[in-house]
Scaffold this active site. Structure first.
Site, PDB file in Angstrom:
ATOM      1  N   TYR A 143      -7.290  -5.168   5.193  1.00 27.88           N
ATOM      2  CA  TYR A 143      -8.669  -4.687   5.137  1.00 27.88           C
ATOM      3  C   TYR A 143      -9.666  -5.840   5.249  1.00 27.88           C
ATOM      4  O   TYR A 143     -10.775  -5.670   5.731  1.00 27.88           O
ATOM      5  CB  TYR A 143      -8.926  -3.953   3.813  1.00 27.88           C
ATOM      6  CG  TYR A 143      -8.653  -2.477   3.843  1.00 27.88           C
ATOM      7  CD1 TYR A 143      -7.408  -1.987   4.212  1.00 27.88           C
ATOM      8  CD2 TYR A 143      -9.639  -1.557   3.492  1.00 27.88           C
ATOM      9  CE1 TYR A 143      -7.149  -0.637   4.224  1.00 27.88           C
ATOM     10  CE2 TYR A 143      -9.383  -0.203   3.494  1.00 27.88           C
ATOM     11  CZ  TYR A 143      -8.143   0.263   3.866  1.00 27.88           C
ATOM     12  OH  TYR A 143      -7.901   1.600   3.868  1.00 27.88           O
ATOM     13  N   LYS A 194       6.807  -3.982   3.226  1.00 32.67           N
ATOM     14  CA  LYS A 194       7.736  -3.950   4.361  1.00 32.67           C
ATOM     15  C   LYS A 194       8.325  -5.348   4.494  1.00 32.67           C
ATOM     16  O   LYS A 194       8.075  -6.061   5.480  1.00 32.67           O
ATOM     17  CB  LYS A 194       6.993  -3.526   5.640  1.00 32.67           C
ATOM     18  CG  LYS A 194       6.665  -2.046   5.721  1.00 32.67           C
ATOM     19  CD  LYS A 194       7.853  -1.169   6.092  1.00 32.67           C
ATOM     20  CE  LYS A 194       8.194  -1.291   7.555  1.00 32.67           C
ATOM     21  NZ  LYS A 194       9.361  -0.401   7.901  1.00 32.67           N
ATOM     22  N   ASP A 255      -3.043   8.817  -0.652  1.00 32.87           N
ATOM     23  CA  ASP A 255      -3.429  10.126  -0.097  1.00 32.87           C
ATOM     24  C   ASP A 255      -2.242  11.070  -0.127  1.00 32.87           C
ATOM     25  O   ASP A 255      -2.359  12.240  -0.491  1.00 32.87           O
ATOM     26  CB  ASP A 255      -3.914   9.981   1.361  1.00 32.87           C
ATOM     27  CG  ASP A 255      -5.439   9.973   1.460  1.00 32.87           C
ATOM     28  OD1 ASP A 255      -6.090   9.555   0.473  1.00 32.87           O
ATOM     29  OD2 ASP A 255      -5.967  10.389   2.506  1.00 32.87           O
TER      30      ASP A 255
HETATM   31  C1  IPM Z   1     -10.147   5.161   0.115  1.00 32.64           C
HETATM   32  C2  IPM Z   1     -10.880   5.391   1.410  1.00 32.64           C
HETATM   33  C3  IPM Z   1     -11.486   4.074   1.843  1.00 32.64           C
HETATM   34  C4  IPM Z   1     -10.360   3.103   2.109  1.00 32.64           C
HETATM   35  C5  IPM Z   1     -12.444   4.171   3.034  1.00 32.64           C
HETATM   36  C6  IPM Z   1     -13.568   5.152   2.763  1.00 32.64           C
HETATM   37  C7  IPM Z   1     -13.001   2.829   3.420  1.00 32.64           C
HETATM   38  O1  IPM Z   1     -10.019   5.914   2.358  1.00 32.64           O
HETATM   39  O2  IPM Z   1     -10.808   4.793  -0.872  1.00 32.64           O
HETATM   40  O3  IPM Z   1      -8.951   5.384   0.089  1.00 32.64           O
HETATM   41  O4  IPM Z   1      -9.749   3.104   3.180  1.00 32.64           O
HETATM   42  O5  IPM Z   1     -10.070   2.321   1.200  1.00 32.64           O
HETATM   43 MG    MG Z   2      -8.106   6.400   1.639  1.00 35.99          MG
END
Ligand code: IPM
Ligand code: MG
Length: 370
Positions: A143, A194, A255
């Protein structure tokens, strides 16, 4: 009465402001009924800030977040801001807060509450009693890694690139958070990377292994490749207690884990920085669900994840375990009484909107505290 606790509330976009309104009532309830007072500032972030100030978050807002004892965040984003430049998107707000406040440990619980066991798309027998804590590193990895960018090659093609990078220190500090949490839970950590294809993953595994052996021999440590972890989360999710992983894998796996519960609208999260010598740390709390532009403004969003995020705030920023548990109990009881927002609606239950759900939680709090 203890000193005021300073909160910065950032409702953001979409359903953020609607669900935050219900949480403000819970905070007012706490002010009235418990021995604590909150001093609250509110500010714009995300698309709301873009519309008024031309950028998703201002340096002033970041300074206010830094000065606060804790930040309660809603959600950002929406289709009307999708076509802005890469560095102007609403999502920049949350990334900037994580980065600027050093919020490196993102705690994402996936819990199946008993009244909601049927809400999962998985069989009730697979998810009943599920209680996983994903600890996602949130200020490093791909990131934020450099170099990054899009360049034009000699032959006219373009090349987009990002860098996955972790240092010993970054791995150790997030792993410590995971080990400490495991000690208060079932005593198990699964570290995910990984290491079979990535050097940074191999280093991750070595550092976590060494730290576990040196400082946390009482915690049982296992390792898993990220792809296998995704598979195992669906196959047999209850094998996990605490999962610790990097930024990108954590984004994806959290998620996945949240949807095991079938109710994204129920899940809170905390993002914590390093504690200083006085034990004070920056921290931000937000629901896992996004801004849900498709249902924004309709008064039907589920306010419980935002309320449970406030409960996490009480627990992790102020060690107010009793009050946190009170709010969690109130939410569970309201569900057990049969109220449901649209996202978790089930046959035989009573469908209610954001405000009625919020009021029901307040009534339940009154009852519990009587
Ligand atoms: C999360 C979201 C964020 C991320 C986005 C909104 C930048 O998906 O908090 O999981 O990828 O971290
Ligand atoms: Mg996310």
């Amino acid at each position: 009465m203890p000193a005021n606790k300073k909160l910065l509330v950032l409702p953001g976009d979409g359903i953020g402001p609607e669900v935050m309104r219900e949480v403000r009532h819970v905070i007012e309830w706490m002010d009235r009924r418990r021995s604590v007072t909150f001093e609250i500032e509110e500010d714009l972030v995300g698309g709301a800030a873009i519309d008024v100030r031309g950028m998703p978050i201002t340096p002033d807002t970041i300074a206010r977040a830094r000065a606060a004892d804790a930040v309660l965040f809603g959600s950002v984003g929406g289709p009307q801001w999708d076509n802005l430049g890469f560095d102007k998107r609403p999502e920049i707000a949350i990334l900037a807060l994580r980065r600027e406040l050093g919020l490196f440990a993102n705690l994402r619980p996936a819990i199946v509450l008993d009244p909601l066991v049927e809400a999962s798309t998985l069989k009730p027998d697979v998810v009943r009693g599920l209680d996983i804590m994903i600890v996602r590193e949130s200020t490093g990895g791909i990131y934020f890694g450099e170099p990054r960018g899009v360049e034009t090659l000699a032959d006219g093609q373009q090349r987009g690139f990002n860098t996955e990078v972790y240092t010993t220190h970054e791995i150790q500090r997030v792993a410590r958070v995971a080990f400490e949490l495991a000690r208060k839970r079932q005593g198990r950590v699964c570290s995910v990377e990984k290491a079979n294809v990535m050097e940074s993953g191999l280093l991750w595994r070595q550092v976590v292994t060494a730290l576990g052996a040196a400082e946390y021999p009482d915690v049982s440590l296992s390792h898993m490749y990220a792809d296998n972890c995704a598979m195992q989360l669906v196959r047999n999710p209850r094998q996990f207690d605490v999962v610790v992983t990097g930024n990108l894998f954590g984004d994806i796996l959290s998620d996945l884990a949240s949807m095991l519960t079938g109710s994204l609208g129920m899940l809170p999260s905390a993002t914590l920085g390093q504690a200083d010598s006085s034990g004070r740390r920056h921290a931000l709390y937000e629901p896992i669900h996004g801004s849900a532009p498709d249902i924004a403004g309709k008064g039907i969003a589920n306010p419980l994840a935002q309320m449970l995020s406030f409960a996490m705030l009480l627990r992790y920023s102020f060690a107010m375990e009793e009050d946190a548990a009170l709010i969690e109990r109130a939410c569970t009881n309201v569900l057990a009484s049969g109220l449901r927002t649209a996202d978790i609606m089930a046959p035989g239950m009573a469908k209610v909107g954001t405000q009625v759900m919020g009021e029901a939680v307040l009534r339940e709090l009154d009852k519990l505290a009587a």
